[in-house]
Every structure is written in structure tokens, then in C-alpha cells.
Scaffold this active site. Structure first.
Site, mmCIF file in Angstrom:
data_model
loop_
_atom_site.group_PDB
_atom_site.id
_atom_site.type_symbol
_atom_site.label_atom_id
_atom_site.label_comp_id
_atom_site.label_asym_id
_atom_site.label_seq_id
_atom_site.Cartn_x
_atom_site.Cartn_y
_atom_site.Cartn_z
ATOM 1 N N MET A 2 36.978 38.588 39.620
ATOM 2 C CA MET A 2 37.836 39.286 38.654
ATOM 3 C C MET A 2 38.124 38.380 37.458
ATOM 4 S SD MET A 2 40.282 41.864 40.745
ATOM 5 C CE MET A 2 41.531 40.690 41.240
ATOM 6 N N LEU A 54 38.449 32.227 35.779
ATOM 7 C CA LEU A 54 37.735 31.426 36.778
ATOM 8 C C LEU A 54 38.340 30.046 36.959
ATOM 9 C CD1 LEU A 54 34.076 32.431 35.858
ATOM 10 C CD2 LEU A 54 35.648 33.506 37.487
ATOM 11 N N HIS A 55 38.350 29.610 38.219
ATOM 12 C CA HIS A 55 38.793 28.267 38.579
ATOM 13 C C HIS A 55 37.698 27.622 39.434
ATOM 14 C CE1 HIS A 55 39.670 30.145 42.425
ATOM 15 N NE2 HIS A 55 40.542 30.963 41.854
ATOM 16 N N HIS A 72 35.987 29.692 42.279
ATOM 17 C CA HIS A 72 34.903 30.586 41.848
ATOM 18 C C HIS A 72 33.635 29.789 41.547
ATOM 19 C CE1 HIS A 72 38.527 32.974 40.289
ATOM 20 N NE2 HIS A 72 37.960 33.837 41.097
ATOM 21 N N GLN A 111 41.818 48.534 43.101
ATOM 22 C CA GLN A 111 42.374 47.738 44.193
ATOM 23 C C GLN A 111 43.802 47.256 43.917
ATOM 24 O OE1 GLN A 111 39.085 44.830 43.707
ATOM 25 N NE2 GLN A 111 40.602 43.258 44.154
ATOM 26 N N GLY A 152 34.408 34.190 48.967
ATOM 27 C CA GLY A 152 35.225 33.068 49.418
ATOM 28 C C GLY A 152 35.980 33.375 50.707
ATOM 29 N N LYS A 183 38.747 32.187 51.274
ATOM 30 C CA LYS A 183 40.147 32.325 50.847
ATOM 31 C C LYS A 183 40.658 33.745 51.113
ATOM 32 C CE LYS A 183 43.780 32.080 47.859
ATOM 33 N NZ LYS A 183 43.782 33.320 47.166
ATOM 34 N N ASP A 184 39.773 34.718 50.889
ATOM 35 C CA ASP A 184 40.108 36.123 51.166
ATOM 36 C C ASP A 184 39.427 36.509 52.481
ATOM 37 O OD1 ASP A 184 41.521 37.012 48.519
ATOM 38 O OD2 ASP A 184 39.793 35.830 47.916
ATOM 39 N N ARG A 208 46.102 33.719 40.506
ATOM 40 C CA ARG A 208 47.526 34.052 40.474
ATOM 41 C C ARG A 208 48.420 32.805 40.463
ATOM 42 N NH1 ARG A 208 45.725 38.899 43.544
ATOM 43 N NH2 ARG A 208 46.201 40.666 42.199
HETATM 44 P P1 AMP Z 1 38.772 37.000 42.714
HETATM 45 O O1 AMP Z 1 38.381 36.686 41.317
HETATM 46 O O2 AMP Z 1 40.139 36.512 43.092
HETATM 47 O O3 AMP Z 1 38.523 38.435 43.094
HETATM 48 O O4 AMP Z 1 37.805 36.157 43.648
HETATM 49 C C1 AMP Z 1 36.412 36.244 43.501
HETATM 50 C C2 AMP Z 1 35.760 35.492 44.634
HETATM 51 O O5 AMP Z 1 36.196 34.130 44.618
HETATM 52 C C3 AMP Z 1 36.143 36.037 46.008
HETATM 53 O O6 AMP Z 1 35.000 35.992 46.850
HETATM 54 C C4 AMP Z 1 37.193 35.078 46.469
HETATM 55 O O7 AMP Z 1 37.306 34.992 47.871
HETATM 56 C C5 AMP Z 1 36.689 33.780 45.889
HETATM 57 N N1 AMP Z 1 37.747 32.782 45.762
HETATM 58 C C6 AMP Z 1 38.974 32.934 45.204
HETATM 59 N N2 AMP Z 1 39.695 31.802 45.335
HETATM 60 C C7 AMP Z 1 38.916 30.912 45.997
HETATM 61 C C8 AMP Z 1 39.095 29.560 46.443
HETATM 62 N N3 AMP Z 1 40.224 28.892 46.235
HETATM 63 N N4 AMP Z 1 38.060 28.963 47.097
HETATM 64 C C9 AMP Z 1 36.910 29.636 47.314
HETATM 65 N N5 AMP Z 1 36.676 30.895 46.930
HETATM 66 C C10 AMP Z 1 37.661 31.537 46.273
#
Ligand code: AMP
Length: 282
Positions: free
Chosen positions: A26, A29-30, A33, A57, A148, A150-151, A188
Site C-alpha cells: 500500500m 515504503l519502509h 517492504h 479493506q 511479510g 508481520k501480517d 502506521r
Molecule cells: P502494506 O503496505 O502494509 O500492505 O504491506 C505490504 C507488504 O509488506 C505485506 O506483505 C506486509 O506483510 C509486508 N510488511 C509490512 N511491514 C513489514 C515488516 N516490518 N517486515 C516485513 N514485511 C512487512
């Protein structure tokens, strides 16, 4: 790196390539990602990342409107991490009309934990991921997508989706990337005040403590788990958090554990107005 916004442009960008390796996000990026992008890079012939804040979502009271949108900075990071194609659809590209057909995940897995506190969340996730998979992998014999840990529950739901629809896509899990103090990286986290950012690591510490207690109570876990969980929730609440759940589950299906099960601890809690989640396999 090519940046495309529409489905036809994505398809023509990928036409000359073989097997895609895909990292959906989404945006904002950190390093979590970017670690997924680097992990995915050798797993395909072309590395595709997507950035799309998926309205489906989010619940009406959640942060869809305020979710950080930082496309230019994200594109620079992706380019540096080795991304070949960035798919950044606008809402009208992915949802040109209201998305009335949806992917309904198994309620046994999707209506608990995150799904209990965010009803419809996994339907929104599965629907957009299915749509993104169709966009990226159409016409390809095979592909790989990286998500990830993480989720954790999201990864399990999506694995079941891939299995049940027999999608020719391999899902690969990437380990959770953390800040130096142990806070799981998250878009977040940017919502946190300085004081909240200092406090935020306490969610992961509470989960680690719960994991340790679950291990020492392993022989009597089914009886003791509720008391351990309640204590963990109360400890976090006493620090000013509003916990949704801190729980010990078995890894296979996220149901309450029996003796001998491989375990995972999962938690979600609000600090101020920011909702954070984390987990550890035990
Ligand atoms: P998001 O942008 O939050 O929807 O996350 C996109 C992808 O990045 C998803 O597969 C998440 O699980 C993964 N992700 C988010 N935060 C982390 C993290 N700290 N370490 C590894 N993967 C992550």
C-alpha cells in the site's frame, strides 16, 4: 524501472518477460517492504511491485483517507532496491465500477483475530490481491508473490486462497523487519507522537513475554492460556494501551492451542489513535 498505472500498460510491460516475482504494497515504503523486494528479486525473471491503497479493506471509521501516499519517494526506493516494474493503479484503474464480486475467505480463518476487530478486512484483502494477481500473472504459466510475516494471519488467509483456487502462484514469506528497539516496521508507525514511538515497542515486548509464559506452561496450555492472555492484555492496558487481542494460537489454523502444537503469539492494540499489530512464532 518502468512505472505503469493501467492494466493494459502493465500487461504490455510484462509481455516480453517470463515469470514475475511480485510484491504488493500500500506504499509509504519502509525497510520491511524493501526487504521483501530484495528477497523477491531472484525469484522471478521480472520484479513487479504494486502500490495501491485498497479502499475495500478499510472500515468507514478507519484511516483510508489519511493513509500516507508518498508515490515519488516510494518509486525512488523501489528503483534503488532493484524493482523492474512499479504498478501504481489509480482507483479508477483497479475499480472502474463498484467491485460487487468479491473473494470471500473461509470464516474459520478470516473472521477471528484481525477479522473479528476489522469485519470484512480479509474479504477486501483477498479481493484486491486476487485482482492484482490477475493483473500481474495473466498469461504467465507461473509466478511468485512475497508477503511479510508481520501480517501473519493475512499470509495464512492468502495461502489458503491460492490453494483453494489452485492459482499457479507460489507464496513466499518474508521475515518481519524491526527498528533497533524491536518495534515492527509499519507505515502506521508514522502516526505515532515521539512519546508514543518510545512506548510502541511495548507491544512486541508483551508478546515476547506471553510467548515465554506459553512455553513454560506448555504441558497445561489449554487450561492456562486464557489467564496468560488476560494478564498480558491487562499489563498493556495499564500502560495506557487499548488492546484488541494478545493471544497464543496454534500455527496450523490460528485456533486455540492443544498440548504439543507449534505456537504463534499474535497481538493488536491501539496506542492513542494508532492501531499496531505484531506476532512471534514461539
Ligand atoms: P502494506 O503496505 O502494509 O500492505 O504491506 C505490504 C507488504 O509488506 C505485506 O506483505 C506486509 O506483510 C509486508 N510488511 C509490512 N511491514 C513489514 C515488516 N516490518 N517486515 C516485513 N514485511 C512487512
Amino acid at each position: 524501472m518502468l512505472i505503469v498505472h493501467t492494466l493494459p500498460d502493465l500487461r504490455s510491460a510484462l509481455a516480453a518477460h517470463g515469470r514475475p516475482a511480485f510484491v504488493p504494497t500500500m506504499g509509504n515504503l519502509h525497510d520491511g517492504h524493501l526487504a521483501l523486494v530484495r528477497q523477491a528479486k531472484p525469484l522471478g525473471d521480472v520484479l513487479v511491485a504494486s502500490i495501491f491503497v485498497n479502499r475495500l479493506q478499510f472500515l468507514p471509521h478507519e484511516d483510508f483517507d489519511s493513509y500516507p501516499r508518498t508515490l515519488e519517494a516510494d518509486a525512488a526506493k523501489l528503483r534503488a532496491a532493484g524493482c523492474d516494474v512499479l504498478f501504481a493503479p489509480r482507483e479508477q484503474d483497479l475499480y472502474p465500477e463498484p467491485q460487487t464480486f468479491k473473494v470471500q475467505p473461509d470464516p474459520l480463518l478470516a473472521d477471528i483475530l484481525e477479522g473479528q476487530f476489522r469485519p470484512g478486512f480479509f474479504t477486501g484483502v483477498c479481493t484486491v490481491v486476487m485482482k492484482l494477481f490477475c493483473a500481474v500473472f495473466a498469461g504467465k504459466a507461473q509466478g511468485t508473490a512475497v508477503f511479510g510475516q508481520k501480517d501473519y494471519q493475512q499470509l495464512m488467509v492468502l495461502r489458503r486462497m491460492v490453494q483453494q483456487f489452485a492459482l499457479p502462484i507460489e507464496l513466499v514469506a518474508g521475515p518481519t523487519q524491526r527498528a533497533e528497539d524491536g518495534l515492527a516496521l509499519s507505515s502506521r508507525n508514522g502516526y505515532l507522537s515521539e512519546a508514543e514511538r518510545q512506548e510502541a515497542v511495548q507491544l512486541s515486548l508483551a508478546l515476547r513475554a506471553l510467548a515465554r509464559e506459553a512455553v513454560s506452561a506448555a504441558h497445561a496450555l489449554p487450561n492456562q492460556v486464557a489467564a496468560l492472555e488476560q494478564r498480558a492484555r491487562e499489563a498493556l492496558a495499564a500502560r495506557g494501551w487499548q488492546p484488541d487481542y494478545l493471544t497464543v494460537r496454534r500455527r496450523s489454523d490460528l485456533q486455540p492451542p492443544q498440548v504439543g502444537d507449534a505456537l504463534v503469539v499474535l497481538g493488536a492494540a491501539r496506542l492513542g489513535t494508532t492501531r499496531l499489530i505484531d506476532n512471534f512464532e514461539v
